[in-house]
Design an enzyme around this catalytic site. Structure first.
Site, PDB file in Angstrom:
ATOM      1  N   PRO A 135     -12.230   0.018  -0.300  1.00  0.00           N
ATOM      2  CA  PRO A 135     -11.545  -1.349  -0.189  1.00  0.00           C
ATOM      3  C   PRO A 135     -10.098  -0.985   0.058  1.00  0.00           C
ATOM      4  O   PRO A 135      -9.652  -2.085   0.275  1.00  0.00           O
ATOM      5  CB  PRO A 135     -11.506  -1.364  -1.779  1.00  0.00           C
ATOM      6  CG  PRO A 135     -11.748  -0.132  -2.451  1.00  0.00           C
ATOM      7  CD  PRO A 135     -12.581   0.622  -1.565  1.00  0.00           C
ATOM      8  N   TYR A 158       0.886  -1.305  -0.085  1.00  0.00           N
ATOM      9  CA  TYR A 158       0.028  -0.142  -0.195  1.00  0.00           C
ATOM     10  C   TYR A 158       0.972   1.251  -0.035  1.00  0.00           C
ATOM     11  O   TYR A 158       1.636   1.225   0.897  1.00  0.00           O
ATOM     12  CB  TYR A 158      -0.829  -0.036   1.335  1.00  0.00           C
ATOM     13  CG  TYR A 158      -1.924  -0.990   1.419  1.00  0.00           C
ATOM     14  CD1 TYR A 158      -1.652  -2.261   1.669  1.00  0.00           C
ATOM     15  CD2 TYR A 158      -3.340  -0.695   1.108  1.00  0.00           C
ATOM     16  CE1 TYR A 158      -2.521  -3.402   1.817  1.00  0.00           C
ATOM     17  CE2 TYR A 158      -4.169  -1.753   1.203  1.00  0.00           C
ATOM     18  CZ  TYR A 158      -4.096  -3.240   1.346  1.00  0.00           C
ATOM     19  OH  TYR A 158      -4.930  -4.067   1.521  1.00  0.00           O
TER      20      TYR A 158
HETATM   21  P1  RFL Z   1     -22.739  -8.704  -3.549  1.00  0.00           P
HETATM   22  O1  RFL Z   1     -21.250  -9.466  -4.025  1.00  0.00           O
HETATM   23  O2  RFL Z   1     -22.589  -7.290  -4.400  1.00  0.00           O
HETATM   24  O3  RFL Z   1     -23.748  -9.925  -4.051  1.00  0.00           O
HETATM   25  C1  RFL Z   1     -25.188  -9.149  -4.143  1.00  0.00           C
HETATM   26  C2  RFL Z   1     -25.767 -10.125  -5.314  1.00  0.00           C
HETATM   27  O4  RFL Z   1     -27.134  -9.592  -5.286  1.00  0.00           O
HETATM   28  C3  RFL Z   1     -27.552  -9.671  -6.656  1.00  0.00           C
HETATM   29  N1  RFL Z   1     -28.891  -8.722  -6.562  1.00  0.00           N
HETATM   30  C4  RFL Z   1     -30.240  -9.457  -6.960  1.00  0.00           C
HETATM   31  N2  RFL Z   1     -30.505 -10.686  -6.996  1.00  0.00           N
HETATM   32  C5  RFL Z   1     -31.864 -10.794  -7.395  1.00  0.00           C
HETATM   33  N3  RFL Z   1     -32.909  -9.784  -7.265  1.00  0.00           N
HETATM   34  C6  RFL Z   1     -32.391  -8.133  -6.986  1.00  0.00           C
HETATM   35  N4  RFL Z   1     -33.367  -7.447  -6.953  1.00  0.00           N
HETATM   36  C7  RFL Z   1     -31.043  -8.112  -6.557  1.00  0.00           C
HETATM   37  N5  RFL Z   1     -30.132  -7.215  -6.471  1.00  0.00           N
HETATM   38  C8  RFL Z   1     -28.946  -7.407  -6.377  1.00  0.00           C
HETATM   39  C9  RFL Z   1     -26.345  -9.005  -7.300  1.00  0.00           C
HETATM   40  O5  RFL Z   1     -26.340  -9.345  -8.467  1.00  0.00           O
HETATM   41  C10 RFL Z   1     -25.148  -9.709  -6.496  1.00  0.00           C
HETATM   42  O6  RFL Z   1     -24.867 -10.921  -7.235  1.00  0.00           O
HETATM   43  O7  RFL Z   1     -22.697  -8.468  -2.048  1.00  0.00           O
HETATM   44  P2  RFL Z   1     -22.268  -9.375  -0.853  1.00  0.00           P
HETATM   45  O8  RFL Z   1     -22.655 -10.663  -1.091  1.00  0.00           O
HETATM   46  O9  RFL Z   1     -22.699  -8.518   0.326  1.00  0.00           O
HETATM   47  O10 RFL Z   1     -20.653  -9.346  -0.940  1.00  0.00           O
HETATM   48  C11 RFL Z   1     -19.966  -8.175  -0.617  1.00  0.00           C
HETATM   49  C12 RFL Z   1     -18.677  -8.274  -1.661  1.00  0.00           C
HETATM   50  O11 RFL Z   1     -18.915  -8.336  -3.000  1.00  0.00           O
HETATM   51  C13 RFL Z   1     -18.001  -6.637  -1.411  1.00  0.00           C
HETATM   52  O12 RFL Z   1     -18.024  -6.261  -0.171  1.00  0.00           O
HETATM   53  C14 RFL Z   1     -16.467  -7.051  -1.812  1.00  0.00           C
HETATM   54  O13 RFL Z   1     -16.391  -7.129  -3.068  1.00  0.00           O
HETATM   55  C15 RFL Z   1     -15.636  -5.590  -1.536  1.00  0.00           C
HETATM   56  N6  RFL Z   1     -14.085  -5.681  -1.738  1.00  0.00           N
HETATM   57  C16 RFL Z   1     -13.410  -6.299  -1.107  1.00  0.00           C
HETATM   58  N7  RFL Z   1     -13.708  -6.883   0.261  1.00  0.00           N
HETATM   59  C17 RFL Z   1     -12.978  -7.708   0.806  1.00  0.00           C
HETATM   60  O14 RFL Z   1     -13.056  -8.289   1.940  1.00  0.00           O
HETATM   61  N8  RFL Z   1     -11.519  -7.848   0.581  1.00  0.00           N
HETATM   62  C18 RFL Z   1     -11.088  -6.920  -0.883  1.00  0.00           C
HETATM   63  O15 RFL Z   1     -10.001  -7.202  -0.959  1.00  0.00           O
HETATM   64  C19 RFL Z   1     -11.859  -6.266  -1.395  1.00  0.00           C
HETATM   65  N9  RFL Z   1     -11.282  -5.644  -2.664  1.00  0.00           N
HETATM   66  C20 RFL Z   1     -13.667  -5.109  -3.054  1.00  0.00           C
HETATM   67  C21 RFL Z   1     -12.248  -4.911  -3.289  1.00  0.00           C
HETATM   68  C22 RFL Z   1     -14.761  -4.377  -3.995  1.00  0.00           C
HETATM   69  C23 RFL Z   1     -14.130  -3.864  -5.053  1.00  0.00           C
HETATM   70  N10 RFL Z   1     -15.174  -3.030  -5.852  1.00  0.00           N
HETATM   71  C24 RFL Z   1     -15.160  -3.378  -7.123  1.00  0.00           C
HETATM   72  C25 RFL Z   1     -16.252  -2.619  -5.288  1.00  0.00           C
HETATM   73  C26 RFL Z   1     -11.859  -4.208  -4.594  1.00  0.00           C
HETATM   74  C27 RFL Z   1     -12.608  -3.727  -5.352  1.00  0.00           C
HETATM   75  C28 RFL Z   1     -12.036  -3.118  -6.619  1.00  0.00           C
HETATM   76  C1  PHB Z   2      -7.082  -7.008  -4.095  1.00  0.00           C
HETATM   77  O1  PHB Z   2      -6.333  -7.934  -4.127  1.00  0.00           O
HETATM   78  O2  PHB Z   2      -8.044  -6.651  -5.005  1.00  0.00           O
HETATM   79  C2  PHB Z   2      -7.189  -6.375  -2.993  1.00  0.00           C
HETATM   80  C3  PHB Z   2      -6.366  -6.247  -1.968  1.00  0.00           C
HETATM   81  C4  PHB Z   2      -6.450  -5.467  -1.056  1.00  0.00           C
HETATM   82  C5  PHB Z   2      -7.048  -4.585  -0.725  1.00  0.00           C
HETATM   83  C6  PHB Z   2      -8.064  -4.084  -1.895  1.00  0.00           C
HETATM   84  C7  PHB Z   2      -8.008  -5.035  -3.066  1.00  0.00           C
HETATM   85  O3  PHB Z   2      -7.257  -3.740   0.205  1.00  0.00           O
END
Ligand code: RFL
Ligand code: PHB
Length: 406
Positions: free
Chosen positions: A308, A217
């Site tokens: 994130p 980071y």
């Molecule tokens: P999700 O994964 O958004 O899943 C919700 C699902 O609900 C569906 N949905 C519906 N289905 C039916 N009817 C409806 N009306 C609906 N409305 C929505 C959607 O299509 C979807 O499939 O939520 P969930 O399960 O709560 O999971 C949360 C995680 O996905 C999210 O917090 C993480 O991706 C965040 N995040 C990270 N989290 C970590 O713990 N470690 C990481 O390293 C990390 N890196 C990141 C991240 C998120 C990122 N972005 C793109 C936001 C890095 C990035 C760049």
């Molecule tokens: C990732 O690998 O996508 C990643 C790792 C650490 C973070 C956010 C994203 O804090």
């Protein structure tokens, strides 16, 4: 009441399904919840508005906390993660080229993080759900909810242009930030908190060996950068950009040049290779302080978003679901609602901790003020303090790997 077994009845205009817990969303939260419930003999149906292929290839998180890994192991869905996931026992933090390592093992009593792509985890969870005969209806969009204050709430959904409804005992809205679950909480039942940050992340995936054995980071006077990875041959990297920026404004070479400058330190070089994924993510902190109403319970991104920078979003979603499954199991097995009643409060302790840590990491490593300004020098002092104080280093390490209980 205890509706058992998934049944389908048709009354010509609408298909009626019955189950015990209707789950909206096949993300990490919904899929993990279903597995925990099924293990105790509780039936559920998962609705997902996207296709299976879409959710299995959506590129997002990569960092799994120890608690998340432990739960997936306990649920018997970790075979591939245990083979392909990469355990990390430390992290590099950098400020304008000065890099230090925070070692987790010594500071957290042996806890660590695992790097494993969210889309890989989602593939494993979907496969396990289907193998265990948990119905996942893809391209099925929940449209509205009814009867949440009764013992038989209903989820209305559409699939292939047809109207359906699920009669159930509980609705779990695991439907992400844009879902419908949150919209069904009475407006006066919660407070909402929000920060929209004045910067975004441009993230790339590239076919190139990682340039570091652990994540980096970095604050730099040109902005934040993060070096992460997915495997021995795939690197995942991010740079801070303006909110108005577009991926089209960046050539691959410009991205690599910027990463090399921002992550750079003496004697270190960045490996470059073909980029196969590019996207921009806005940075936001968001939460509500009540996650339930009658027979409706929210979990994961449906109730909170963290920037994130701390790698917390998916891990928080899984932590919510652990509380929710335990509370629902208590209700179905003993007809007790003590844990259901305290569900929001039980989740909120960890959510506030993760909100604070994610906000702290975001402010520590992103460029917000002119280089050399008072605000920027305070930021540098916070970074220097990590090297001066074991207490501060421990605070970062234990929050980063995730507190065991809270
Ligand atoms: P999700 O994964 O958004 O899943 C919700 C699902 O609900 C569906 N949905 C519906 N289905 C039916 N009817 C409806 N009306 C609906 N409305 C929505 C959607 O299509 C979807 O499939 O939520 P969930 O399960 O709560 O999971 C949360 C995680 O996905 C999210 O917090 C993480 O991706 C965040 N995040 C990270 N989290 C970590 O713990 N470690 C990481 O390293 C990390 N890196 C990141 C991240 C998120 C990122 N972005 C793109 C936001 C890095 C990035 C760049
Ligand atoms: C990732 O690998 O996508 C990643 C790792 C650490 C973070 C956010 C994203 O804090």
């Amino acid at each position: 009441m205890s509706l058992k077994l998934t049944t389908v009845i048709s009354d010509l205009s609408i298909m009626i399904h019955q189950t015990q817990v209707g789950i909206i969303g096949a993300g990490p939260a919904g899929l993990t919840l279903a597995l925990m419930l099924q293990r105790q003999g509780i039936d559920c149906i998962i609705l997902e508005n996207r296709s299976r292929n879409y959710v299995e290839s959506r590129v997002r998180a990569g960092l799994l906390e120890q608690n998340t890994v432990d739960l997936w192991r306990e649920l018997g869905v970790s075979e591939r993660m245990d083979k392909e996931g990469l355990e990390h026992h430390g992290v590099y933090l950098s400020f304008n080229g000065v890099r230090k390592r925070v070692a987790f093992k010594e500071l957290t009593g042996g806890r660590c993080i695992t790097i494993y792509g969210q889309q890989e985890a989602v593939k494993d969870l979907i496969q396990a759900n289907l193998e265990r005969h948990i119905p996942i209806l893809f391209e099925a969009e929940a449209t509205h909810l009814a009867g949440l204050e009764t013992e038989t709430p209903t989820i209305f959904f559409k699939q292939n242009g047809e109207e359906h409804r699920i009669d159930c005992a509980f609705v779990a809205a695991c439907d992400g930030y844009h879902g419908i679950g949150r919209k069904h909480l009475p407006k006066d039942s919660y407070q909402e908190f929000r920060i929209e940050y004045p910067f975004s992340w441009l993230g790339i995936l590239a076919n190139v060996a990682p340039s570091s054995d652990e994540l980096i980071y970095a604050y730099h006077e040109r902005g934040f950068a993060l070096h992460s990875l997915r495997s021995e041959t795939v690197s995942r990297l991010y740079i801070q950009v303006d909110n108005e920026d577009k991926v089209e404004n960046w050539t691959d070479e410009q991205i690599w040049d910027e990463l090399a400058i921002r992550l750079g330190t003496e004697g270190w070089t960045l490996n470059r290779g073909p980029i196969f994924e590019k996207s921009i993510t806005p940075m936001r902190s968001f939460m509500i302080d009540n996650m339930q109403h009658g027979r409706l319970f929210l979990a994961g991104d449906a109730a909170h978003i963290v920037p994130p920078t701390g790698g917390k979003g998916l891990n928080l979603a899984v932590a919510d679901v652990r509380f929710l499954a335990t509370a629902l199991i208590q209700w179905f097995e003993k007809q007790e609602d003590i844990l259901l009643e305290s569900y929001s409060q039980d989740c909120l302790r960890r959510i506030w901790r993760a909100q604070d840590f994610s906000n702290f990491m975001t402010y520590l490593f992103h460029k917000q003020a002119a280089h050399g300004s008072f605000e920027n020098l305070l930021q540098k002092s916070k970074f220097d303090y990590i090297g001066l104080s074991k207490a501060q280093e421990t605070t970062i390490a234990e929050n980063y790997v995730g507190l065991k209980t809270i």
